[in-house]
Enzyme design. Structure first.
Site, PDB file in Angstrom:
ATOM      1  CD  GLU A   8      41.377   8.494  86.854  1.00 36.04           C
ATOM      2  OE1 GLU A   8      42.493   8.673  86.326  1.00 36.04           O
ATOM      3  OE2 GLU A   8      40.596   7.593  86.522  1.00 36.04           O
ATOM      4  CD  GLU A  23      34.500   6.575  86.400  1.00 34.23           C
ATOM      5  OE1 GLU A  23      35.294   5.859  85.768  1.00 34.23           O
ATOM      6  OE2 GLU A  23      34.696   7.784  86.606  1.00 34.23           O
TER       7      GLU A  23
HETATM    8  C1  XIL Z   1      36.876   6.449  79.736  1.00 40.38           C
HETATM    9  C2  XIL Z   1      35.851   6.252  78.635  1.00 40.38           C
HETATM   10  O1  XIL Z   1      35.030   5.166  78.981  1.00 40.38           O
HETATM   11  C3  XIL Z   1      36.561   5.996  77.326  1.00 40.38           C
HETATM   12  O2  XIL Z   1      35.625   5.944  76.265  1.00 40.38           O
HETATM   13  C4  XIL Z   1      37.580   7.105  77.072  1.00 40.38           C
HETATM   14  O3  XIL Z   1      38.319   6.788  75.923  1.00 40.38           O
HETATM   15  C5  XIL Z   1      38.526   7.285  78.246  1.00 40.38           C
HETATM   16  O4  XIL Z   1      37.772   7.493  79.416  1.00 40.38           O
HETATM   17  N1  XIL Z   1      37.888   6.559  84.699  1.00 40.38           N
HETATM   18  C6  XIL Z   1      37.086   7.637  84.398  1.00 40.38           C
HETATM   19  C7  XIL Z   1      36.328   7.663  83.127  1.00 40.38           C
HETATM   20  O5  XIL Z   1      36.933   8.514  85.235  1.00 40.38           O
HETATM   21  O6  XIL Z   1      36.140   8.962  82.642  1.00 40.38           O
HETATM   22  C8  XIL Z   1      37.015   6.820  82.077  1.00 40.38           C
HETATM   23  O7  XIL Z   1      36.196   6.802  80.922  1.00 40.38           O
HETATM   24  C9  XIL Z   1      37.273   5.436  82.607  1.00 40.38           C
HETATM   25  C10 XIL Z   1      38.199   5.489  83.785  1.00 40.38           C
END
Ligand code: XIL
Length: 401
Positions: free
Chosen positions: A175, A285
Protein backbone atom coordinates in the site's frame (compact mmCIF):
# COMPACT_ATOMS: atom_id res chain seq x y z
CA UNK A 1 -22.05 -8.41 -24.08
CA UNK A 2 -19.83 -11.47 -23.77
CA UNK A 3 -16.83 -11.31 -21.51
CA UNK A 4 -13.28 -11.20 -22.83
CA UNK A 5 -12.72 -14.42 -21.02
CA UNK A 6 -15.43 -16.11 -23.05
CA UNK A 7 -13.94 -14.69 -26.23
CA UNK A 8 -10.49 -15.96 -25.19
CA UNK A 9 -12.09 -19.37 -24.74
CA UNK A 10 -13.52 -19.15 -28.26
CA UNK A 11 -10.06 -18.40 -29.64
CA UNK A 12 -8.61 -21.42 -27.95
CA UNK A 13 -11.48 -23.58 -29.14
CA UNK A 14 -10.87 -22.40 -32.72
CA UNK A 15 -7.17 -23.22 -32.52
CA UNK A 16 -7.85 -26.63 -31.07
CA UNK A 17 -10.68 -27.46 -33.43
CA UNK A 18 -8.62 -27.25 -36.61
CA UNK A 19 -6.09 -29.50 -34.95
CA UNK A 20 -8.87 -31.77 -33.82
CA UNK A 21 -10.24 -32.26 -37.33
CA UNK A 22 -6.85 -33.53 -38.48
CA UNK A 23 -6.43 -35.68 -35.41
CA UNK A 24 -9.90 -37.15 -35.52
CA UNK A 25 -9.13 -39.70 -38.18
CA UNK A 26 -6.17 -40.93 -36.19
CA UNK A 27 -8.21 -41.40 -33.10
CA UNK A 28 -11.04 -43.67 -34.07
CA UNK A 29 -11.68 -45.93 -31.14
CA UNK A 30 -9.64 -44.06 -28.48
CA UNK A 31 -11.38 -43.03 -25.27
CA UNK A 32 -11.37 -39.24 -24.85
CA UNK A 33 -12.27 -39.48 -21.20
CA UNK A 34 -9.19 -41.55 -20.50
CA UNK A 35 -6.87 -38.74 -21.60
CA UNK A 36 -8.62 -35.93 -19.70
CA UNK A 37 -7.26 -35.49 -16.15
CA UNK A 38 -10.16 -36.39 -13.88
CA UNK A 39 -9.85 -33.12 -12.00
CA UNK A 40 -10.76 -31.15 -15.13
CA UNK A 41 -14.05 -32.89 -15.70
CA UNK A 42 -16.98 -30.59 -14.92
CA UNK A 43 -18.32 -32.98 -12.30
CA UNK A 44 -14.96 -33.72 -10.63
CA UNK A 45 -14.67 -33.43 -6.89
CA UNK A 46 -10.97 -32.59 -6.72
CA UNK A 47 -9.55 -30.10 -4.24
CA UNK A 48 -8.61 -26.59 -5.27
CA UNK A 49 -4.92 -27.46 -5.07
CA UNK A 50 -5.30 -30.54 -7.28
CA UNK A 51 -6.89 -28.42 -9.98
CA UNK A 52 -4.43 -25.57 -9.41
CA UNK A 53 -1.52 -27.96 -9.91
CA UNK A 54 -2.88 -28.88 -13.34
CA UNK A 55 -3.21 -25.18 -14.12
CA UNK A 56 0.33 -24.40 -12.93
CA UNK A 57 -1.15 -21.63 -10.80
CA UNK A 58 -0.69 -21.68 -7.02
CA UNK A 59 -3.91 -21.24 -5.08
CA UNK A 60 -3.38 -19.70 -1.68
CA UNK A 61 -4.82 -18.48 1.56
CA UNK A 62 -3.73 -16.07 4.26
CA UNK A 63 -3.15 -17.97 7.49
CA UNK A 64 -3.12 -17.26 11.18
CA UNK A 65 -0.77 -19.63 13.02
CA UNK A 66 -2.55 -18.92 16.33
CA UNK A 67 -5.38 -21.10 14.97
CA UNK A 68 -3.24 -24.11 14.08
CA UNK A 69 -3.63 -25.82 17.45
CA UNK A 70 -6.97 -24.28 18.38
CA UNK A 71 -9.35 -25.07 15.54
CA UNK A 72 -9.22 -28.76 14.59
CA UNK A 73 -10.56 -28.18 11.07
CA UNK A 74 -8.25 -25.29 10.20
CA UNK A 75 -5.01 -27.00 9.21
CA UNK A 76 -6.57 -30.11 7.59
CA UNK A 77 -8.74 -27.93 5.36
CA UNK A 78 -5.89 -25.55 4.57
CA UNK A 79 -3.43 -28.24 3.50
CA UNK A 80 -6.04 -30.23 1.60
CA UNK A 81 -7.22 -27.27 -0.46
CA UNK A 82 -4.31 -24.85 -0.90
CA UNK A 83 -0.75 -25.06 -2.15
CA UNK A 84 0.31 -21.55 -1.20
CA UNK A 85 0.15 -19.60 2.06
CA UNK A 86 0.64 -16.01 3.14
CA UNK A 87 0.99 -15.01 6.78
CA UNK A 88 -1.96 -12.80 7.58
CA UNK A 89 0.10 -10.88 10.12
CA UNK A 90 3.03 -13.02 11.28
CA UNK A 91 5.57 -11.68 8.77
CA UNK A 92 4.68 -8.02 9.27
CA UNK A 93 7.18 -5.68 10.92
CA UNK A 94 5.29 -5.23 14.22
CA UNK A 95 5.02 -9.03 14.65
CA UNK A 96 8.60 -9.88 13.71
CA UNK A 97 10.54 -6.90 14.97
CA UNK A 98 8.58 -5.19 17.74
CA UNK A 99 11.51 -3.31 19.30
CA UNK A 100 14.96 -2.22 18.09
CA UNK A 101 17.18 -5.29 17.79
CA UNK A 102 14.38 -7.61 19.01
CA UNK A 103 13.09 -10.23 16.60
CA UNK A 104 10.47 -12.90 17.27
CA UNK A 105 10.21 -15.45 14.49
CA UNK A 106 8.07 -18.05 16.26
CA UNK A 107 4.76 -17.38 14.50
CA UNK A 108 6.34 -16.70 11.11
CA UNK A 109 8.43 -19.87 11.34
CA UNK A 110 5.30 -21.87 12.17
CA UNK A 111 3.73 -20.74 8.90
CA UNK A 112 6.80 -21.52 6.83
CA UNK A 113 7.29 -24.91 8.50
CA UNK A 114 3.66 -25.89 7.93
CA UNK A 115 4.04 -24.93 4.28
CA UNK A 116 7.26 -26.88 3.86
CA UNK A 117 5.78 -29.97 5.52
CA UNK A 118 2.86 -29.87 3.10
CA UNK A 119 4.46 -28.91 -0.20
CA UNK A 120 3.09 -25.37 -0.21
CA UNK A 121 4.60 -22.18 -1.56
CA UNK A 122 5.03 -19.24 0.84
CA UNK A 123 4.34 -15.61 -0.09
CA UNK A 124 6.00 -13.19 2.29
CA UNK A 125 3.72 -10.36 3.40
CA UNK A 126 5.06 -7.78 3.91
CA UNK A 127 8.47 -6.18 4.41
CA UNK A 128 7.29 -2.60 4.58
CA UNK A 129 3.75 -1.42 5.27
CA UNK A 130 4.71 1.98 6.49
CA UNK A 131 1.43 3.68 7.36
CA UNK A 132 2.03 4.99 10.89
CA UNK A 133 -0.40 2.53 12.48
CA UNK A 134 1.23 -0.40 10.67
CA UNK A 135 4.75 0.16 11.90
CA UNK A 136 6.05 0.09 15.50
CA UNK A 137 6.34 3.41 17.29
CA UNK A 138 10.13 3.23 17.52
CA UNK A 139 10.34 3.30 13.71
CA UNK A 140 7.91 6.20 13.39
CA UNK A 141 10.01 8.08 15.91
CA UNK A 142 13.38 7.66 14.19
CA UNK A 143 14.91 11.05 14.00
CA UNK A 144 17.31 10.98 11.08
CA UNK A 145 17.43 9.55 7.56
CA UNK A 146 20.63 7.66 8.33
CA UNK A 147 19.17 5.93 11.37
CA UNK A 148 15.96 5.08 9.53
CA UNK A 149 17.82 3.78 6.48
CA UNK A 150 20.00 1.59 8.69
CA UNK A 151 16.92 0.20 10.44
CA UNK A 152 15.17 -0.53 7.13
CA UNK A 153 18.27 -2.25 5.81
CA UNK A 154 18.71 -4.34 8.94
CA UNK A 155 15.04 -5.33 8.99
CA UNK A 156 14.89 -6.44 5.37
CA UNK A 157 18.28 -8.16 5.41
CA UNK A 158 17.40 -10.04 8.60
CA UNK A 159 13.92 -11.14 7.52
CA UNK A 160 14.57 -11.92 3.86
CA UNK A 161 17.92 -13.49 4.75
CA UNK A 162 16.32 -15.83 7.30
CA UNK A 163 13.90 -17.20 4.72
CA UNK A 164 16.13 -17.03 1.65
CA UNK A 165 15.24 -19.83 -0.75
CA UNK A 166 12.14 -20.68 1.31
CA UNK A 167 9.86 -17.73 0.61
CA UNK A 168 9.18 -17.62 -3.11
CA UNK A 169 7.71 -14.13 -3.36
CA UNK A 170 7.69 -11.04 -1.14
CA UNK A 171 5.31 -8.13 -0.99
CA UNK A 172 8.22 -5.75 -0.51
CA UNK A 173 6.13 -2.63 -0.07
CA UNK A 174 2.45 -2.77 0.80
CA UNK A 175 0.00 0.00 0.00
CA UNK A 176 2.47 2.70 -1.11
CA UNK A 177 -0.39 5.03 -2.06
CA UNK A 178 -2.40 7.26 0.22
CA UNK A 179 -5.58 5.48 1.41
CA UNK A 180 -7.97 5.77 -1.55
CA UNK A 181 -5.77 8.58 -2.89
CA UNK A 182 -3.47 9.08 -5.84
CA UNK A 183 -0.26 10.29 -4.23
CA UNK A 184 2.38 8.40 -2.30
CA UNK A 185 1.53 7.92 1.36
CA UNK A 186 3.64 10.40 3.29
CA UNK A 187 4.82 7.96 5.94
CA UNK A 188 8.04 8.32 7.93
CA UNK A 189 10.09 6.70 5.15
CA UNK A 190 8.71 9.08 2.54
CA UNK A 191 9.34 12.04 4.82
CA UNK A 192 12.92 11.12 5.68
CA UNK A 193 14.20 9.21 2.63
CA UNK A 194 11.95 10.66 -0.08
CA UNK A 195 9.96 8.63 -2.61
CA UNK A 196 13.09 6.60 -3.35
CA UNK A 197 12.51 4.57 -0.17
CA UNK A 198 10.44 2.14 -2.26
CA UNK A 199 13.30 1.46 -4.69
CA UNK A 200 15.70 1.13 -1.75
CA UNK A 201 13.51 -1.51 -0.11
CA UNK A 202 13.38 -3.55 -3.33
CA UNK A 203 17.14 -3.38 -3.81
CA UNK A 204 17.87 -4.48 -0.25
CA UNK A 205 15.43 -7.38 -0.56
CA UNK A 206 16.89 -8.50 -3.87
CA UNK A 207 20.41 -8.51 -2.48
CA UNK A 208 19.24 -10.57 0.51
CA UNK A 209 17.58 -13.24 -1.67
CA UNK A 210 18.16 -12.88 -5.42
CA UNK A 211 15.87 -15.87 -6.05
CA UNK A 212 12.75 -14.31 -4.51
CA UNK A 213 10.17 -12.64 -6.72
CA UNK A 214 9.53 -9.12 -5.50
CA UNK A 215 6.09 -7.51 -5.61
CA UNK A 216 4.53 -4.13 -5.05
CA UNK A 217 1.15 -4.83 -3.40
CA UNK A 218 -1.75 -2.40 -3.52
CA UNK A 219 -5.51 -2.16 -3.07
CA UNK A 220 -8.08 -0.60 -5.44
CA UNK A 221 -5.78 -0.24 -8.45
CA UNK A 222 -7.87 -2.17 -10.96
CA UNK A 223 -9.68 0.57 -12.87
CA UNK A 224 -7.44 1.94 -15.64
CA UNK A 225 -7.89 5.61 -16.32
CA UNK A 226 -8.61 6.59 -12.74
CA UNK A 227 -6.16 8.93 -11.06
CA UNK A 228 -5.28 6.29 -8.52
CA UNK A 229 -4.57 3.64 -11.14
CA UNK A 230 -2.48 6.05 -13.19
CA UNK A 231 -0.45 7.06 -10.12
CA UNK A 232 0.25 3.43 -9.27
CA UNK A 233 1.14 2.64 -12.88
CA UNK A 234 3.51 5.62 -13.01
CA UNK A 235 5.21 4.40 -9.85
CA UNK A 236 5.65 0.90 -11.31
CA UNK A 237 6.99 2.29 -14.58
CA UNK A 238 9.46 4.53 -12.75
CA UNK A 239 10.76 1.55 -10.78
CA UNK A 240 11.25 -0.45 -13.97
CA UNK A 241 12.90 2.50 -15.73
CA UNK A 242 15.31 2.89 -12.82
CA UNK A 243 16.34 -0.76 -13.05
CA UNK A 244 14.77 -1.64 -9.70
CA UNK A 245 14.34 -5.41 -9.23
CA UNK A 246 10.54 -5.52 -9.28
CA UNK A 247 9.00 -8.70 -10.65
CA UNK A 248 5.33 -8.33 -10.03
CA UNK A 249 2.29 -6.41 -8.94
CA UNK A 250 0.00 -7.75 -6.23
CA UNK A 251 -3.64 -6.83 -6.58
CA UNK A 252 -5.22 -7.19 -3.16
CA UNK A 253 -8.73 -7.64 -4.56
CA UNK A 254 -10.75 -7.01 -1.44
CA UNK A 255 -14.02 -6.69 -3.34
CA UNK A 256 -17.02 -5.12 -1.76
CA UNK A 257 -19.06 -7.76 -3.58
CA UNK A 258 -22.66 -6.79 -3.27
CA UNK A 259 -21.97 -3.08 -2.94
CA UNK A 260 -19.70 -2.01 -5.77
CA UNK A 261 -20.03 -3.63 -9.18
CA UNK A 262 -16.81 -5.14 -10.50
CA UNK A 263 -16.45 -5.27 -14.24
CA UNK A 264 -14.30 -8.28 -15.16
CA UNK A 265 -13.22 -6.77 -18.49
CA UNK A 266 -11.96 -3.66 -16.69
CA UNK A 267 -10.18 -5.81 -14.14
CA UNK A 268 -8.53 -7.75 -16.95
CA UNK A 269 -7.47 -4.53 -18.68
CA UNK A 270 -5.72 -3.52 -15.47
CA UNK A 271 -3.99 -6.89 -15.27
CA UNK A 272 -2.85 -6.64 -18.88
CA UNK A 273 -1.48 -3.15 -18.31
CA UNK A 274 0.96 -4.62 -15.80
CA UNK A 275 1.73 -7.85 -17.63
CA UNK A 276 2.43 -5.82 -20.79
CA UNK A 277 5.33 -4.36 -18.80
CA UNK A 278 6.67 -7.89 -18.36
CA UNK A 279 5.52 -8.16 -14.74
CA UNK A 280 3.77 -11.02 -13.01
CA UNK A 281 0.38 -10.22 -11.52
CA UNK A 282 -1.05 -12.07 -8.57
CA UNK A 283 -4.38 -11.72 -6.86
CA UNK A 284 -2.97 -11.53 -3.35
CA UNK A 285 -5.76 -10.94 -0.83
CA UNK A 286 -9.12 -11.70 -2.37
CA UNK A 287 -12.31 -11.68 -0.39
CA UNK A 288 -15.83 -10.73 -1.38
CA UNK A 289 -17.85 -9.40 1.56
CA UNK A 290 -21.56 -9.59 0.81
CA UNK A 291 -24.57 -7.77 2.20
CA UNK A 292 -27.65 -9.78 3.10
CA UNK A 293 -28.14 -13.17 4.63
CA UNK A 294 -29.75 -15.07 1.77
CA UNK A 295 -28.52 -17.67 -0.68
CA UNK A 296 -28.78 -15.11 -3.51
CA UNK A 297 -25.90 -13.18 -2.01
CA UNK A 298 -23.74 -16.29 -2.02
CA UNK A 299 -24.65 -17.02 -5.65
CA UNK A 300 -23.73 -13.48 -6.64
CA UNK A 301 -20.50 -13.82 -4.66
CA UNK A 302 -19.70 -16.98 -6.62
CA UNK A 303 -20.35 -15.23 -9.89
CA UNK A 304 -18.01 -12.42 -8.91
CA UNK A 305 -15.28 -14.87 -7.90
CA UNK A 306 -15.57 -16.83 -11.12
CA UNK A 307 -15.60 -13.75 -13.34
CA UNK A 308 -12.84 -11.79 -11.62
CA UNK A 309 -10.49 -14.72 -11.06
CA UNK A 310 -11.29 -15.95 -14.56
CA UNK A 311 -10.53 -12.52 -16.03
CA UNK A 312 -7.13 -12.54 -14.36
CA UNK A 313 -6.26 -16.15 -15.15
CA UNK A 314 -7.06 -15.64 -18.83
CA UNK A 315 -3.83 -13.60 -18.88
CA UNK A 316 -0.80 -15.93 -18.81
CA UNK A 317 1.29 -13.77 -16.46
CA UNK A 318 -1.54 -13.64 -13.93
CA UNK A 319 -0.14 -16.70 -12.27
CA UNK A 320 -1.38 -17.07 -8.69
CA UNK A 321 -4.52 -16.44 -6.68
CA UNK A 322 -4.61 -16.00 -2.91
CA UNK A 323 -7.68 -15.46 -0.75
CA UNK A 324 -7.42 -13.54 2.53
CA UNK A 325 -8.42 -16.58 4.57
CA UNK A 326 -10.71 -19.42 3.59
CA UNK A 327 -13.48 -19.88 6.15
CA UNK A 328 -16.06 -17.28 7.17
CA UNK A 329 -15.36 -18.44 10.72
CA UNK A 330 -12.03 -16.58 10.68
CA UNK A 331 -11.97 -13.41 8.64
CA UNK A 332 -10.50 -9.97 9.25
CA UNK A 333 -13.70 -8.53 7.72
CA UNK A 334 -15.62 -9.43 10.91
CA UNK A 335 -13.13 -7.53 13.04
CA UNK A 336 -12.89 -4.55 10.70
CA UNK A 337 -16.40 -4.08 9.29
CA UNK A 338 -18.54 -6.19 11.63
CA UNK A 339 -20.00 -9.69 11.36
CA UNK A 340 -22.19 -11.20 8.67
CA UNK A 341 -20.40 -10.37 5.40
CA UNK A 342 -19.37 -14.00 4.73
CA UNK A 343 -16.51 -13.04 2.38
CA UNK A 344 -14.70 -16.36 1.89
CA UNK A 345 -14.88 -19.82 0.26
CA UNK A 346 -16.05 -22.01 3.16
CA UNK A 347 -18.86 -21.18 5.55
CA UNK A 348 -18.49 -21.06 9.32
CA UNK A 349 -19.06 -24.83 9.52
CA UNK A 350 -16.36 -25.46 6.88
CA UNK A 351 -18.91 -26.37 4.21
CA UNK A 352 -17.84 -25.38 0.72
CA UNK A 353 -19.78 -22.37 -0.56
CA UNK A 354 -20.77 -21.55 -4.15
CA UNK A 355 -17.69 -19.30 -4.25
CA UNK A 356 -15.50 -22.35 -3.65
CA UNK A 357 -16.89 -24.10 -6.72
CA UNK A 358 -16.61 -20.89 -8.71
CA UNK A 359 -12.91 -20.60 -7.89
CA UNK A 360 -12.34 -24.24 -8.80
CA UNK A 361 -14.14 -23.69 -12.07
CA UNK A 362 -11.90 -20.71 -12.89
CA UNK A 363 -8.83 -22.85 -12.15
CA UNK A 364 -10.19 -25.64 -14.36
CA UNK A 365 -10.61 -23.18 -17.21
CA UNK A 366 -7.01 -22.03 -16.82
CA UNK A 367 -5.80 -25.65 -16.86
CA UNK A 368 -7.83 -26.38 -19.97
CA UNK A 369 -6.39 -23.34 -21.72
CA UNK A 370 -2.80 -24.50 -21.14
CA UNK A 371 -0.68 -25.38 -24.19
CA UNK A 372 -1.00 -29.07 -24.93
CA UNK A 373 2.13 -31.14 -24.41
CA UNK A 374 0.45 -34.53 -24.62
CA UNK A 375 -0.58 -34.96 -28.23
CA UNK A 376 -3.76 -35.20 -30.24
CA UNK A 377 -5.77 -37.44 -27.93
CA UNK A 378 -5.59 -35.00 -25.07
CA UNK A 379 -6.12 -32.02 -27.37
CA UNK A 380 -9.44 -33.51 -28.37
CA UNK A 381 -10.27 -34.25 -24.76
CA UNK A 382 -9.53 -30.63 -23.85
CA UNK A 383 -11.82 -29.51 -26.62
CA UNK A 384 -14.59 -31.75 -25.34
CA UNK A 385 -14.10 -30.51 -21.78
CA UNK A 386 -14.09 -26.86 -22.87
CA UNK A 387 -17.43 -27.42 -24.51
CA UNK A 388 -18.77 -29.14 -21.42
CA UNK A 389 -17.58 -26.33 -19.16
CA UNK A 390 -19.07 -23.70 -21.42
CA UNK A 391 -22.42 -25.47 -21.35
CA UNK A 392 -22.40 -25.93 -17.61
CA UNK A 393 -21.75 -23.08 -15.21
CA UNK A 394 -20.26 -23.78 -11.82
CA UNK A 395 -22.78 -24.60 -9.10
CA UNK A 396 -24.28 -21.46 -7.67
CA UNK A 397 -23.31 -19.24 -10.58
CA UNK A 398 -26.67 -18.50 -12.07
CA UNK A 399 -27.54 -15.01 -10.88
CA UNK A 400 -28.20 -12.54 -13.66
CA UNK A 401 -26.71 -9.07 -13.24
C1 XIL B 1 -5.08 -7.28 7.93
C2 XIL B 1 -5.21 -8.52 8.79
O1 XIL B 1 -6.07 -9.42 8.14
C3 XIL B 1 -5.76 -8.15 10.15
O2 XIL B 1 -5.76 -9.27 11.00
C4 XIL B 1 -4.90 -7.03 10.75
O3 XIL B 1 -5.49 -6.61 11.95
C5 XIL B 1 -4.76 -5.85 9.80
O4 XIL B 1 -4.27 -6.31 8.57
N1 XIL B 1 -4.55 -5.27 3.31
C6 XIL B 1 -3.39 -5.94 3.63
C7 XIL B 1 -3.38 -6.92 4.73
O5 XIL B 1 -2.40 -5.77 2.93
O6 XIL B 1 -2.14 -6.99 5.37
C8 XIL B 1 -4.46 -6.61 5.74
O7 XIL B 1 -4.46 -7.64 6.71
C9 XIL B 1 -5.79 -6.48 5.06
C10 XIL B 1 -5.77 -5.33 4.08
Amino acid sequence: MRSERARAGDGLARRLSSFAVVAQGLLAGTSLAASLPACLAPDSDCSLREVAALAGVPVGSAVNPALFAVDPLYVPTLVREFDSVTSENAHKWPSLHPAPGVYDFAAADAVVELAEANGMRVRGHTLLWANPERIPGYVNDMASPDVLRAELTEHIETVVGRYAGRIAAWDVVNEPLENLGSTLYENVFFQQLGPGYIAEAFRIAHAADPSALLFLNEVFVTVPGTERFDAFLALVKDLIADGVPIHGVGLQTHLLGGLVPVDPATFQAAVRTFTDLGLHVEITEMDVPMLGGGADALDLQAEIVQEVVGACLAVPLCDAVTFWGFTDLHTWIDGTFGPGYRPLLFDEAYERKPAYFALRHALQERALAMPEPAGPASALAVLAALGALARRRAPGCGVAR
